[in-house]
Structures are given as C-alpha cells and as structure tokens.
Design an enzyme around this catalytic site. Structure first.
Site, PDB file in Angstrom:
ATOM      1  N   LYS A   1       0.821  -1.172  -0.081  1.00 18.20           N
ATOM      2  CA  LYS A   1      -0.058   0.001   0.071  1.00 18.20           C
ATOM      3  C   LYS A   1       0.878   1.243  -0.094  1.00 18.20           C
ATOM      4  O   LYS A   1       2.132   1.124   0.730  1.00 18.20           O
ATOM      5  CB  LYS A   1      -1.106   0.130   1.294  1.00 18.20           C
ATOM      6  CG  LYS A   1      -1.804   1.251   1.300  1.00 18.20           C
ATOM      7  CD  LYS A   1      -2.636   1.435   2.652  1.00 18.20           C
ATOM      8  CE  LYS A   1      -3.514   2.697   2.690  1.00 18.20           C
ATOM      9  NZ  LYS A   1      -4.207   2.695   3.941  1.00 18.20           N
TER      10      LYS A   1
ATOM     11  N   GLU B   1      -9.545  11.216  13.098  1.00 20.72           N
ATOM     12  CA  GLU B   1      -8.446  10.026  13.333  1.00 20.72           C
ATOM     13  C   GLU B   1      -7.653  10.370  14.575  1.00 20.72           C
ATOM     14  O   GLU B   1      -6.513  11.329  14.382  1.00 20.72           O
ATOM     15  CB  GLU B   1      -7.666   9.662  12.266  1.00 20.72           C
ATOM     16  CG  GLU B   1      -6.607   8.211  12.331  1.00 20.72           C
ATOM     17  CD  GLU B   1      -6.099   7.591  11.033  1.00 20.72           C
ATOM     18  OE1 GLU B   1      -5.482   6.847  11.135  1.00 20.72           O
ATOM     19  OE2 GLU B   1      -6.280   8.466   9.763  1.00 20.72           O
TER      20      GLU B   1
ATOM     21  N   GLU C   1      -7.563  -2.267   1.733  1.00 18.42           N
ATOM     22  CA  GLU C   1      -6.932  -1.202   2.086  1.00 18.42           C
ATOM     23  C   GLU C   1      -6.858  -1.096   3.661  1.00 18.42           C
ATOM     24  O   GLU C   1      -5.828  -0.976   4.484  1.00 18.42           O
ATOM     25  CB  GLU C   1      -7.064   0.089   1.619  1.00 18.42           C
ATOM     26  CG  GLU C   1      -6.665   1.341   2.080  1.00 18.42           C
ATOM     27  CD  GLU C   1      -7.221   2.774   1.651  1.00 18.42           C
ATOM     28  OE1 GLU C   1      -6.829   3.684   2.070  1.00 18.42           O
ATOM     29  OE2 GLU C   1      -8.310   2.767   0.773  1.00 18.42           O
TER      30      GLU C   1
ATOM     31  N   GLU D   1     -11.743  10.965  -4.601  1.00 15.98           N
ATOM     32  CA  GLU D   1     -11.745  10.741  -3.154  1.00 15.98           C
ATOM     33  C   GLU D   1     -10.950  12.006  -2.666  1.00 15.98           C
ATOM     34  O   GLU D   1     -11.624  12.365  -1.646  1.00 15.98           O
ATOM     35  CB  GLU D   1     -11.496   9.481  -2.922  1.00 15.98           C
ATOM     36  CG  GLU D   1     -11.208   9.348  -1.110  1.00 15.98           C
ATOM     37  CD  GLU D   1     -10.510   8.003  -0.830  1.00 15.98           C
ATOM     38  OE1 GLU D   1      -9.824   7.971   0.162  1.00 15.98           O
ATOM     39  OE2 GLU D   1     -10.882   6.931  -1.352  1.00 15.98           O
TER      40      GLU D   1
END
Length: 486
Positions: A241, A294, A338, A472
């Site tokens: 990733k 987050e 992901e 996105e």
C-alpha cells in the site's frame, strides 16, 4: 484591574476532597527544585476563570505562539505564550523531543494535584517525514520536524466549567519577592474577560477561491502519473500500500484581509463536532489548522488507545442512501483490503511494545458530517520500559497515511510527491507528565497570510483506480472547504 484580578485570597483549585495547597508553598517547592537542579523550574498556578469562548480569548492574543485544541470529549484548550519550547530536527526528533517533554514535566514542573483535564501540558506536533527537506511552502514557517510548546497561559473550558493555568519560570537564584510581580504580569496579559455567551457568534463565511495555477489539468495529469507509478510498484510486489497526497491553494477575495485561523476554527468546530479540532500558530503569519477524524494515540499511564481508519465513502441525501453507501463500503473489496493492511500494519508495529494488544475483529463505521470511514479500535497495555517517544516513533506514520511496508512506502512517496507534506498527516496534539493524546493531522490546511493550502490523500492498493482515488481526494478537499465556506 479589579474586574479581572486574580483571587489571591483563595487557595488554588483542587479536586473535591483534596487538601488545598497555598500557592506560596508551591513556590517554595519550585524554588528548591530550581536550586538543587541548577536549572529553572516552572510553577503552575490554576484558578477558576470567567466563562468565555477560547477562540475569542485566543483572538485577543496579538503575538504567537498561540494554539487551540479540542478533543472528542468536548474539552477546549487555548494556549498562549511560551514558558518552554522544545524542538528538534532529523529522523530521531519525534522520539527525542517527546521524551524530553515528559522528563521536563516530571522533574521541573511544580503544580497542584488536579484532574487530567486541568493539568499543564506541552502542545505541538511533528513533520510527516523528516527525511524530506521542507519545500518553499513549509520552509521558514516555524514548523520544525518536532515542536512542543509549554504555554505561559492555558485557558480550559467545557460547558460551564472554565479554568486558567499560568506558568511562572523560577530560576535557581529566584527571589520570593519576584513572584507576585510575575503573577501580576501574567494576569494583566492573559486573564480572560467574561462573555455574555459561552460561544461567539459564527463569523461570515470565508470567500475562498482556488488559485488558477493549482487547479489546472496539469495537476490531475501529475496525480495520475504518480498514482500509476505507485500502483506499478504495488502490482510488482514491492509495496502492499502507498498513500498519495495532494495539496491545493485557495486565496481569499482581493478585498479580504489575511485569513484568521480562529475564524476557520469556529467554522470547523460547528461543522465537525465529532473530530479533533486544532490550530498551531508558531508565527504570526502561519497557522496549521484542521479537524481530524483520526486518533493516533491516547496514552494514560501504561494504557494505550489507538485506531485504524481507512476506507472512505460519502454521505447520502437521505437515511436510506446513507445506509446503502455504508453497506457498499463495508463490502467493497478494495476498501476492505486497504483497511485490513492498516490493521495488520498497526498490529505488527505495536506488538513488540505491548504486553497486551487488542484489535476489534471487524471494522465499524465512522460517520462524519460529509464522509464515512471504516474504523477499527485498538487498545493496548505498554511494556514498562516503553516510552512515549518509542510509541510515536514506531506508530507514525501508520499505513493509513503512509503505506506498507513503511520504509519502502516512504521512499516511494518521496519520489512520487516530490514535495514536503510538512505537518500534514503527522501527529498533532499534547503531552502531559503521565498522559498524551495525538490526532493524525489530516483534513487540514496551512494558512499563510491570505492563502490556505488544503491537503488530502488517498490509499493505493492492488486494484485501485487513479481516477477514483483522485475523486476521493476531491471529496475530502470539498468537505473541508464546505465547512469553511458555510
């Protein structure tokens, strides 16, 4: 100044049932500690304060540093001035500066016993990748690879409860007679005035326009080219990733003045109540602001809480559409891949540091005002020898903002982005003597005079489509921009 005089005739505030310690006794302890160590100590005095909006209080502070932090529990902190500043450069700065701050608070700060939310702390953050030199945007802004500030004054509020903490430097040769003078100086400079309303009215919407040199087809082409290069590495097995980021500049209208970070924060506070809100202003003309969904970490004693956030979709115009989008996100192969990479990466990173580590078996939905994410909570009990610096160094950057494996992903990101992220996607938060909390500095912007540079990123894994990831990032930029404009 009778209207805002400090309550010299009252003891310091303490938790219910605790013994009230006179400030003059605390000053003796601070003086003794300074003499014995031959280094200055910091005496912290705390008082109940008039109720006002911390952003209004910060707006009245004319010079930097000024800092705002609001946690998920609704505690707001306005920090002004600098009683101590710790900063560093280079790959080890994040661990060294964090551990130096903890040592300073434990050995050189004297304060009353108080609950965690009323304890003095360092505020600050770190750069995403110290091995990437700052570019023209981040150079000479005051945002070091690691920067922590212990404020001279800390205004704290939640609901009807409000306090102020004042930091007084006590040198080894301090005279007791100097304390009242210094306390009066801080009082005159920082003591808040009461306000009729707990929250200031919303200011007019910001008029932000995309700068023409950043909104061209060339930007989109560069994104596709960089994303395709990273995906070639992923499909070839070099990476699992990689997170590719972009930034876009927005200017105020020609007739507008410089962008006020406290105006930005008022909008974010209203529109993103479930996020961390922050502003770090190390210099008068620069501020890093954001509303991050987050948490990187919350540490209390040996107890560590974190979370894995990866996988994104939008919000629907109705409850039914919202549920359809959420269901599609939970079952989307690419998004689950992901997310699972982030979970396994955090597990492998934290595992050696913990005597107990727990991650939820399945992700849950994190529903925000304009976006939905997949989130997996993490809890751990750290080994006794592990420091906060160890945790920050090993945990940042998580695969949600960097990639996996980490060293290979960071090298690939440096080559693909060819610019510095600065504090974007890096840890921002605070450090106390026995606790700390950091958010991941996403959904953020760097304000420079009349311009705001907005940042967004997207995770690339096998099967990712560069155009879908571009859209996105557009959604993330638009969500931030909408909060500012509305």
């Amino acid at each position: 100044m009778a209207s805002n005089a400090l309550p010299f005739d009252r003891p310091l505030t303490t938790p219910k049932g605790a013994h009230n310690t006179p400030p003059w006794h605390l000053s003796e302890v601070a003086s003794q500690r300074a003499r014995e160590s031959r280094e200055r100590s910091i005496l912290v005095l705390g008082f109940p304060a008039p109720a006002t909006d911390p952003l209004t209080w910060l707006a009245g502070r004319s010079s930097a540093p000024t800092i705002y932090w609001r946690d998920r529990d609704g505690w707001e902190y306005g920090a002004a001035g600098s009683a101590c500043r710790i900063e560093g450069q280079g790959p080890d700065a994040i661990a060294n500066v964090a551990d130096e701050a903890v040592a300073f608070l434990r050995h050189r700060l004297v304060a009353e016993a108080a609950p965690l939310h009323r304890q003095m702390r360092f505020f600050g953050g770190f750069s995403f990748d110290p091995q990437t030199p700052p570019d023209d945007l981040w150079c000479d802004t005051g945002f070091s690879d690691a920067l922590l500030v212990l404020p001279e004054a800390l205004y704290i509020r939640r609901g009807l409860e409000s306090h102020i903490l004042l930091s007084i430097a006590i040198p080894p040769d301090a005279s007791p007679a100097a304390l009242p003078t210094e306390l009066k100086r801080l009082n005159d400079r920082y003591w808040p005035e009461s306000a009729p309303a707990q929250t200031s009215p919303m200011p007019p919407p910001l008029e932000l326009l995309a700068a023409t040199d950043d909104a061209t087809d060339g930007e989109r082409h560069r994104w596709h080219e960089a994303a395709s290069g990273l995906l070639a590495l992923i499909e070839g097995g070099a990476l699992d990733k990689a997170v590719l980021s972009r930034r876009r500049r927005y200017n105020t209208s020609p007739a507008a003045t410089c962008i006020d970070p406290w105006t930005v924060l008022r909008a974010l506070r209203t529109k993103t109540p479930d996020c961390y809100q922050f502003s770090f202003r190390p210099r008068d003309s620069h501020a890093f602001v954001g509303a991050s969904p987050e948490r990187l970490l919350r540490l209390q004693g040996r107890r560590l809480d974190s979370e894995c956030v990866a996988g994104t979709t939008g919000r629907g115009e109705s409850a039914d559409v919202d549920r359809e989008l959420a269901t599609a996100l939970m079952s989307a192969t690419k998004d689950r891949r992901e997310h699972d990479l982030v979970v396994s990466g955090v597990h492998d990173t934290l595992g050696p540091l913990c005597r107990q580590l727990s991650l939820a078996d399945q992700p849950e939905l994190l529903v925000l005002a304009t976006l939905q994410h997949l989130r997996t909570p993490v809890s751990a009990e750290l080994n006794e020898s592990v420091t906060l610096g160890d945790v920050l160094k090993h945990l940042h950057p998580t695969p949600s903002v960097g990639g996996w494996p980490r060293p290979e992903a960071l090298r690939a990101i440096r080559e693909a982005e060819r610019s510095s992220r600065g504090w974007y996607a890096a840890p921002v938060g605070w450090i106390g003597a026995d606790a700390a909390e950091f958010a991941v500095g996403i959904r953020s912007a760097l304000i420079v005079d009349r311009a705001a540079w907005l940042f967004a990123g997207a995770g690339l894994v096998s099967g990712s489509d560069p155009e879908r990831e571009w859209r996105e990032t557009d959604s993330k930029l638009l969500a931030f921009l909408t909060a500012l404009r509305s």
